[in-house]
Design an enzyme around this catalytic site. Structure first.
Site, mmCIF file in Angstrom:
data_model
loop_
_atom_site.group_PDB
_atom_site.id
_atom_site.type_symbol
_atom_site.label_atom_id
_atom_site.label_comp_id
_atom_site.label_asym_id
_atom_site.label_seq_id
_atom_site.Cartn_x
_atom_site.Cartn_y
_atom_site.Cartn_z
ATOM 1 C CE1 TYR A 31 1.029 -0.160 4.437
ATOM 2 C CE2 TYR A 31 0.032 2.004 4.283
ATOM 3 C CZ TYR A 31 0.820 1.096 4.959
ATOM 4 O OH TYR A 31 1.394 1.450 6.149
ATOM 5 N NE ARG A 50 6.974 4.517 0.119
ATOM 6 C CZ ARG A 50 6.868 5.445 1.076
ATOM 7 N NH1 ARG A 50 7.951 5.872 1.710
ATOM 8 N NH2 ARG A 50 5.695 5.961 1.399
ATOM 9 C CE LYS A 149 3.474 3.477 3.161
ATOM 10 N NZ LYS A 149 3.421 3.352 4.617
ATOM 11 C CD GLU A 182 10.631 2.709 9.996
ATOM 12 O OE1 GLU A 182 10.452 3.656 9.227
ATOM 13 O OE2 GLU A 182 10.638 1.513 9.623
#
Ligand code: PMP
Length: 286
Positions: A31, A50, A149, A182
Site C-alpha cells: 500500500y 515506491r 510497504k 523509526e
C-alpha cells in the site's frame, strides 16, 4: 464517497472485498499513503515508484501501468469533491483459495480511497509530541524488509499499542542490534551539536519520502547531515528531535520516556526545517 475498486469507481457501500482475498487472509499485499494539497499530490512519482518497488519485492505485478495512476488518483480526489485529501492505494494479492501460494490468486485487488485530509491538532506542532522506546523490535530486514510497504503492519501496530499503554504519542523501535530505527508510521530525526542526524536505511527503516525531502532541504540550506547507527542514548542526549511522514510533514518531539528532549520545546532547527518544508511545498506537488 466514491471508491476505486479494481476497474471502476463505486459507492463505498459497494466497495467490498472477498473474505478469500489474500490481503485479508494473510496480509499479502502492498500500500501507499499519499496527501493532496489543493488537488495536487505531494511527491506523486516517488510514491508510485515506491508502490511499484514494494510490489516487485513480493512478486506482485501491479495491474495497471505506472502512467495510468496519476489520472486515477486525480479522479478519486475530484469525484469526492476534495482538494486537501488523504489517499490510500491498497493492492492485495487478490482473491484465491486458502493457501499461501500467490499462484492461487489470478488477479490482484486494487483499491483507492480518497478522504478529506484531517489535520493533526495544531497543539501537537506547537508543543511537540511525546515518544517512548518500545520493547518490540523492528522487523529484521533479512526477514521482512521494512522497505516493503506491506499490508503486514503488525510489527508497527505492536509498537503503537505499547506506546499507547505508556501514554506516549508513538513508540520508537530499535532494530535487532539495538540501534534506533523509526516510529510506527514515521521516520525520526534528531539534532546534536547543530548536526541533523537520522538512522540510515541500513538500520532497517522505510525509505520515507518526507525524510528524503527534509534531507534535501537541509542539504540545500547548508545544514550538516549525518545518517548513521545510533543508540537510544544518542537520542536522550539530543538537543532537538522531530518525526516526518506524509501526513505530519515535520512534527516536533518534546519528550522521550517522560524526559524533555533538549529544552522540551520545538527546537530552532526543527522549526526552520518545518518552515522550509512549508515554503518549498509547491516544488514537490505533482
Ligand atoms: N516509516 C514508516 C514505518 C511508515 O509507515 C511511514 C509512513 N509511510 C514512514 C516511515 C514515513 O514515510 P513517508 O514520509 O513516505 O510518508
Amino acid at each position: 464517497m466514491w471508491v476505486f475498486l479494481n476497474d471502476k469507481f463505486v459507492d463505498r457501500k459497494e466497495a467490498v472485498v472477498s473474505v478469500f482475498d489474500h490481503g485479508f487472509l494473510y496480509g499479502d499485499g502492498v500500500y501507499e499513503t499519499l496527501r493532496a494539497y489543493g488537488g495536487r499530490i505531494f511527491m506523486l512519482q516517488q510514491h508510485l515508484a515506491r508502490l511499484h518497488r514494494s510490489g516487485r519485492s513480493i512478486g506482485l505485478d501491479l495491474p495497471m501501468p505506472e502512467k495510468d495512476w496519476p489520472a486515477l488518483l486525480s479522479e478519486a480526489i475530484s469525484r469526492n469533491g476534495l482538494t486537501d485529501a488523504y489517499l490510500r492505494i491498497t493492492i492485495s494479492r487478490g482473491e484465491g483459495e486458502i493457501g499461501l501460494d500467490p499462484a492461487l490468486c489470478p488477479r490482484p485487488t486494487v483499491v483507492i480511497l480518497a478522504k478529506p485530509f484531517a489535520p493533526y491538532p495544531p497543539a501537537l506542532f506547537l508543543d511537540g509530541v511525546s515518544l517512548t522506546i518500545v520493547q518490540v523490535r523492528r522487523n529484521l530486514s533479512a526477514a521482512l524488509s521494512p522497505q516493503i510497504k506491506s499490508l503486514n503492519v503488525l510489527n508497527n501496530i505492536l509498537a503503537k499499542q505499547e506506546a499507547t499503554r505508556a501514554r506516549a504519542f508513538d513508540g520508537i523501535m530499535l532494530n535487532a542490534e539495538g540501534y534506533l530505527t523509526e516510529c510506527s508510521v514515521s521516520n525520526i530525526f534528531f539534532v546534536r551539536g547543530g548536526r541533523l542526524c537520522t538512522p540510515s536505511l541500513e538500520c532497517g527503516i522505510l525509505d520515507g519520502i518526507t525524510r528524503e525531502v527534509v534531507l534535501l532541504l537541509a542539504r540545500e540550506n547548508g545544514v550538516p547531515i549525518e545518517e548513521g547507527r545510533y543508540n537510544a542514548e544518542a537520542l536522550r542526549q539530543a538537543d532537538e528531535c522531530f518525526l516526518t511522514n506524509t501526513t505530519m510533514e515535520v512534527m516536533p518531539v518534546r519528550e522521550l520516556d517522560n524526559m524533555p528532549v533538549g529544552s522540551g520545546r520545538p527546537g530552532p532547527l526543527t522549526l526552520k526545517l518545518r518552515e522550509l518544508f512549508r515554503s518549498n511545498l509547491s516544488r514537490f506537488l505533482g
